[in-house]
Write an enzyme that holds these catalytic residues in place. Structure first.
Site, PDB file in Angstrom:
ATOM      1  N   ASP A 120       2.685  -9.355  -7.089  1.00  0.00           N
ATOM      2  CA  ASP A 120       3.426 -10.864  -7.962  1.00  0.00           C
ATOM      3  C   ASP A 120       3.960 -10.322  -9.162  1.00  0.00           C
ATOM      4  OD1 ASP A 120       1.168 -11.510  -8.904  1.00  0.00           O
ATOM      5  OD2 ASP A 120       0.537 -13.072  -7.657  1.00  0.00           O
ATOM      6  N   CYS A 147      16.239   8.507  -1.206  1.00  0.00           N
ATOM      7  CA  CYS A 147      16.615   9.246  -2.210  1.00  0.00           C
ATOM      8  C   CYS A 147      15.501   9.383  -3.305  1.00  0.00           C
ATOM      9  CB  CYS A 147      17.703   9.418  -3.549  1.00  0.00           C
ATOM     10  SG  CYS A 147      17.714   7.437  -4.358  1.00  0.00           S
ATOM     11  N   ASN A 188      -2.758  -8.158  -5.088  1.00  0.00           N
ATOM     12  CA  ASN A 188      -1.139  -8.569  -5.425  1.00  0.00           C
ATOM     13  C   ASN A 188      -0.059  -8.076  -5.946  1.00  0.00           C
ATOM     14  OD1 ASN A 188      -3.103 -10.683  -4.850  1.00  0.00           O
ATOM     15  ND2 ASN A 188      -2.676 -12.155  -6.808  1.00  0.00           N
ATOM     16  N   CYS A 207      23.190   5.800  -3.632  1.00  0.00           N
ATOM     17  CA  CYS A 207      23.447   7.276  -2.402  1.00  0.00           C
ATOM     18  C   CYS A 207      23.167   6.972  -1.047  1.00  0.00           C
ATOM     19  CB  CYS A 207      22.437   8.239  -2.338  1.00  0.00           C
ATOM     20  SG  CYS A 207      20.705   7.573  -1.560  1.00  0.00           S
ATOM     21  N   CYS A 217      20.973   1.641  -1.549  1.00  0.00           N
ATOM     22  CA  CYS A 217      20.787   2.775  -2.519  1.00  0.00           C
ATOM     23  C   CYS A 217      22.184   2.785  -3.330  1.00  0.00           C
ATOM     24  CB  CYS A 217      20.460   3.287  -3.195  1.00  0.00           C
ATOM     25  SG  CYS A 217      20.474   4.886  -4.129  1.00  0.00           S
ATOM     26  N   ALA A 236      -9.520 -20.438  -9.838  1.00  0.00           N
ATOM     27  CA  ALA A 236      -9.470 -19.461 -10.323  1.00  0.00           C
ATOM     28  C   ALA A 236      -9.561 -20.076 -11.476  1.00  0.00           C
ATOM     29  CB  ALA A 236      -8.861 -18.311  -9.793  1.00  0.00           C
ATOM     30  N   HIS A 244      -1.692  -2.493  -3.957  1.00  0.00           N
ATOM     31  CA  HIS A 244      -0.308  -2.812  -3.096  1.00  0.00           C
ATOM     32  C   HIS A 244       0.954  -2.905  -3.685  1.00  0.00           C
ATOM     33  CE1 HIS A 244      -3.423  -4.920  -0.198  1.00  0.00           C
ATOM     34  NE2 HIS A 244      -3.403  -3.266  -0.131  1.00  0.00           N
ATOM     35  N   ASN A 293     -14.164 -17.483  -6.181  1.00  0.00           N
ATOM     36  CA  ASN A 293     -13.668 -18.307  -5.075  1.00  0.00           C
ATOM     37  C   ASN A 293     -14.387 -19.525  -4.564  1.00  0.00           C
ATOM     38  OD1 ASN A 293     -12.859 -17.913  -2.319  1.00  0.00           O
ATOM     39  ND2 ASN A 293     -12.480 -16.044  -2.288  1.00  0.00           N
ATOM     40  N   SER A 333     -10.351 -12.178   0.340  1.00  0.00           N
ATOM     41  CA  SER A 333     -10.922 -13.178   0.936  1.00  0.00           C
ATOM     42  C   SER A 333     -11.531 -11.972   1.503  1.00  0.00           C
ATOM     43  CB  SER A 333     -10.026 -12.688   2.499  1.00  0.00           C
ATOM     44  OG  SER A 333      -9.460 -11.791   2.589  1.00  0.00           O
TER      45      SER A 333
END
Ligand code: OAD
Length: 246
Positions: free
Chosen positions: A104, A130, A102, A150, A148, A231, A119, A213, A189
């Site tokens: 988040d 840069c 995740n 730059c 940015c 969960a 990820h 799950n 999954s």
């Protein structure tokens, strides 16, 4: 208490090195939809906007969707009892690390300290010119695409389709998979490579697998204990069973 919960608690109590591996499902009860399955994001939105080639060709259009989905809609989500439960397990020395797919930031917000972000994380922007990283602030997304200082194009610092996994996260995940004797797999999954290989690698090296799950996943055949449920409830029950507080 169910027999499966008792077995899971015993495995966790006896583990020498337990590692959690989480997917979108751990954040569903925080109001963030999963990618696949019922209500899944990819069933109503074409994921092309976070494909790296498409993003580079059409940054403004991609950024509009990215902002709408990942920042305006899901950006306000708060950690739930599963995130807090994993932080409590770590604080009690029952869990070494959380490997999460995740982006988040909710594990960190719940207090987990060793979070391996497979990820990346949506809270950071990366300059493609840069290489500078900066924290996302709402005013940075007022004009799209954000640039940015730059002049370079800023991209959310999470992994797009067509990009590799951050080297450090990959190495640490392999390390956890080789050292852990227990993997707690929650809300994934198991359909996305190479992330889905991590728990299976651990399993091949002898680790036990507890899966949480509501539905069977690609991990279920490899699970020693399958806690079929949401969960928040399953993690809270496990935490309680170990005599800890969320
Ligand atoms: P998926 O959306 O593929 O799977 C979510 C899983 O969560 C499913 O197995 C659901 O059954 C389960 N689930 C749903 N509600 C739950 C709940 N309340 N408690 C526990 N589990 C629940 O998500 P991931 O496996 O994380 O990649 O997907 C992996 C990657 O696919 C993501 O990181 C993302 C996506 O494309 C990138 O963006 C690079």
């Amino acid at each position: 208490m169910s027999e499966a919960l008792a077995r899971a608690a015993a495995l966790l109590r006896d583990a020498r090195h337990a590692t959690a591996f989480t997917g979108a499902g751990v954040s569903v009860e925080s109001g963030i939809p999963p990618f696949r399955g019922p209500g899944g994001l990819w069933s109503r939105v074409d994921p092309a906007f976070i494909e790296i080639g498409h993003f580079l060709d059409q940054p403004e259009e991609s950024w509009r969707r990215i902002k709408d989905i990942f920042y305006d809609h899901f950006g306000q989500a708060k950690p739930n009892a599963a995130h807090f439960g994993l932080a409590a397990l770590e604080a009690a020395g029952r869990l070494r690390a959380v490997i999460t797919q995740n982006i988040d930031d909710l594990h960190q917000q719940a207090g987990s300290r060793d979070v391996i972000e497979f990820h990346g994380n949506s809270r950071w922007l990366l300059c493609l010119e840069c290489g500078r990283r900066e924290a996302v602030r709402p005013e940075r997304l007022a004009t799209l695409p954000p640039r940015c200082r730059c002049g370079g194009l800023l991209k959310p610092d999470f992994v797009f389709f067509g990009e590799g996994i951050p080297e450090k996260a990959l190495q640490r995940s392999y390390q956890e998979a080789s050292q852990a004797d227990l993997f707690l797999v929650i809300g994934s999954s198991g359909e996305v490579q190479p992330a889905c290989q991590i728990p299976l690698l651990a399993r091949n090296r002898g680790a036990r697998i507890i899966e949480i799950n509501p539905h069977p996943s690609n991990f279920t055949p490899a699970a020693d204990v399958f806690l079929q449920g949401k969960a928040t409830q399953a993690v809270s029950e496990l935490v309680k069973e170990l005599g800890l507080r969320n």
